[in-house]
Design an enzyme around this catalytic site. Structure first.
Site, short mmCIF file in Angstrom:
data_model
loop_
_atom_site.label_atom_id
_atom_site.label_comp_id
_atom_site.label_asym_id
_atom_site.label_seq_id
_atom_site.Cartn_x
_atom_site.Cartn_y
_atom_site.Cartn_z
N ASN A 106 0.87 -1.18 0.00
CA ASN A 106 0.00 0.00 0.00
C ASN A 106 0.90 1.23 0.00
O ASN A 106 1.49 1.56 1.02
CB ASN A 106 -0.90 -0.04 1.25
CG ASN A 106 -1.73 1.22 1.40
OD1 ASN A 106 -1.78 2.05 0.49
ND2 ASN A 106 -2.38 1.35 2.55
N LYS A 150 0.05 4.23 -0.22
CA LYS A 150 -0.61 5.39 0.39
C LYS A 150 -0.43 6.62 -0.52
O LYS A 150 -0.44 6.47 -1.74
CB LYS A 150 -0.07 5.60 1.82
CG LYS A 150 -0.25 4.34 2.67
CD LYS A 150 -0.02 4.54 4.14
CE LYS A 150 -0.23 3.21 4.84
NZ LYS A 150 -0.09 3.30 6.29
N HIS A 159 -9.58 1.06 5.10
CA HIS A 159 -8.27 1.21 5.77
C HIS A 159 -8.46 2.12 6.98
O HIS A 159 -9.25 3.06 6.95
CB HIS A 159 -7.26 1.80 4.79
CG HIS A 159 -5.87 1.77 5.32
ND1 HIS A 159 -5.42 2.70 6.23
CD2 HIS A 159 -4.85 0.90 5.12
CE1 HIS A 159 -4.16 2.40 6.55
NE2 HIS A 159 -3.80 1.31 5.89
N GLU A 183 -6.82 4.51 8.06
CA GLU A 183 -6.64 5.95 7.79
C GLU A 183 -7.91 6.53 7.19
O GLU A 183 -8.26 7.68 7.46
CB GLU A 183 -5.42 6.14 6.87
CG GLU A 183 -4.12 5.91 7.64
CD GLU A 183 -2.97 5.36 6.84
OE1 GLU A 183 -3.00 5.41 5.60
OE2 GLU A 183 -2.01 4.86 7.48
N GLU A 204 -5.12 -4.95 10.69
CA GLU A 204 -4.09 -3.93 10.90
C GLU A 204 -4.36 -3.23 12.24
O GLU A 204 -5.19 -2.31 12.30
CB GLU A 204 -4.13 -2.89 9.78
CG GLU A 204 -3.83 -3.48 8.41
CD GLU A 204 -3.31 -2.41 7.44
OE1 GLU A 204 -2.17 -2.57 7.00
OE2 GLU A 204 -4.03 -1.44 7.17
N SER A 209 3.73 -2.10 10.34
CA SER A 209 5.19 -2.12 10.50
C SER A 209 5.82 -3.47 10.12
O SER A 209 6.72 -3.96 10.80
CB SER A 209 5.58 -1.72 11.93
OG SER A 209 5.12 -0.40 12.21
P1 13P Z 1 3.15 0.48 7.75
O1 13P Z 1 3.67 -0.80 7.13
O2 13P Z 1 3.84 1.70 7.27
O3 13P Z 1 3.06 0.36 9.24
O4 13P Z 1 1.64 0.65 7.23
C1 13P Z 1 0.76 -0.41 7.34
C2 13P Z 1 -0.46 -0.09 6.56
O5 13P Z 1 -1.23 0.77 6.93
C3 13P Z 1 -0.67 -0.82 5.31
O6 13P Z 1 -1.95 -0.59 4.82
#
Ligand code: 13P
Length: 262
Positions: free
Chosen positions: A14, A16, A100, A102, A172, A217
């Site tokens: 992802n 982002k 997600h 976010e 997540e 992470s």
């Molecule tokens: P990170 O791997 O940067 O922690 O992000 C995880 C994530 O939100 C994947 O969708």
């Protein structure tokens, strides 16, 4: 012990809100070039909308699939700023992230909008990657599984066992996203096993094949031990997917765990 796991790791990157077109093209080419050495795994890149076509071109003919980060639940119309399932399909996507954390936290998505989006994805022939996860206060208050149960019940409402064959669940934990704090393999496995049980209760055998992937992470250094867990079928990777070495390293380490089992 590891009797259930049959498939190689499913790993989605992802991206982002990162990367210019040129950067996206280059990273996608690097991942596609590494793909032949990663046979047995499912690889998917999830760039921002603006890079979908370029990444689709860069991975064409390779084993790397394409996914989008979001969609709207109507197919077309006066919805300025939104992108629909048929548009994503047309752009070459096979997958789309839904709900997600976010999007839930920053853009007001609820289990109800997640459900509308998951259904729209399925209707458009896309596999929704439905994201669930608790925040730190919920974990500390012992409410992790209660939160997950609500997200699953709401987000998957009305889906059939057959639909579930095309759904991927991403666990997540919000406290592990972008923080460098990974859930331990045991912490992640506990929730994955819980999700698997809930899916089997709700959908029977139809859910047995549903991939449940972990995000938060993930790095090459923790991928092996996480993938060793029985109910962790792969990863949704944020930060580490922005470099080919990180992303490919995660897939390699997961494959190493997989090959020891098979
Ligand atoms: P990170 O791997 O940067 O922690 O992000 C995880 C994530 O939100 C994947 O969708």
């Amino acid at each position: 012990m590891l009797a259930r796991k049959r498939r190689g790791p499913f790993v989605a990157g992802n991206w982002k809100m990162h990367l210019t077109l040129a950067e996206a093209r280059e990273l996608a080419r690097e991942v596609a070039a590494a793909a032949p050495g990663l046979g047995g795994s499912g690889l998917v890149l999830v760039p921002p909308f603006t890079s979908l076509a370029a990444v689709g071109d860069a991975v064409a003919g390779s084993a790397v699939g394409l996914g989008a980060q979001d969609l709207y639940w109507e197919d077309k119309g006066a919805f300025t700023g939104e992108v629909s399932g048929p548009m994503l399909k047309d752009a070459g996507c096979a997958y789309v992230l839904v709900g997600h954390s976010e999007r839930r936290r920053l853009f007001g998505e609820t289990d109800e909008t997640v459900n509308r989006k998951a259904r729209a994805a399925l209707r458009s022939g896309l596999s929704p990657v439905v994201c669930v996860g608790e925040v730190l206060e919920e974990r500390e208050a012992g409410r992790t599984t209660a939160r997950i149960d609500l997200q699953l019940a709401g987000g998957l409402a009305g889906l059939s066992g057959e639909d579930m064959g095309r759904v991927i669940i991403a666990y997540e934990p919000v406290w592990a996203i972008g923080t460098g704090k990974t859930a331990s393999p045991a912490q992640a496995e506990e929730v994955h096993a819980h999700i698997r049980r809930r899916l089997e209760e709700a959908y029977g055998k139809g859910a047995a094949g549903c991939a449940i992937i972990y995000g938060g992470s993930v790095k090459p250094a923790n991928s092996y031990s996480l993938f060793k867990e029985e109910n962790i079928d792969g990863f949704l990777v944020g930060g580490a997917s922005l470099e080919a070495d990180g992303f490919v390293g995660i897939v390699r380490e997961a494959l190493r765990a997989y090959r020891e089992e098979t």
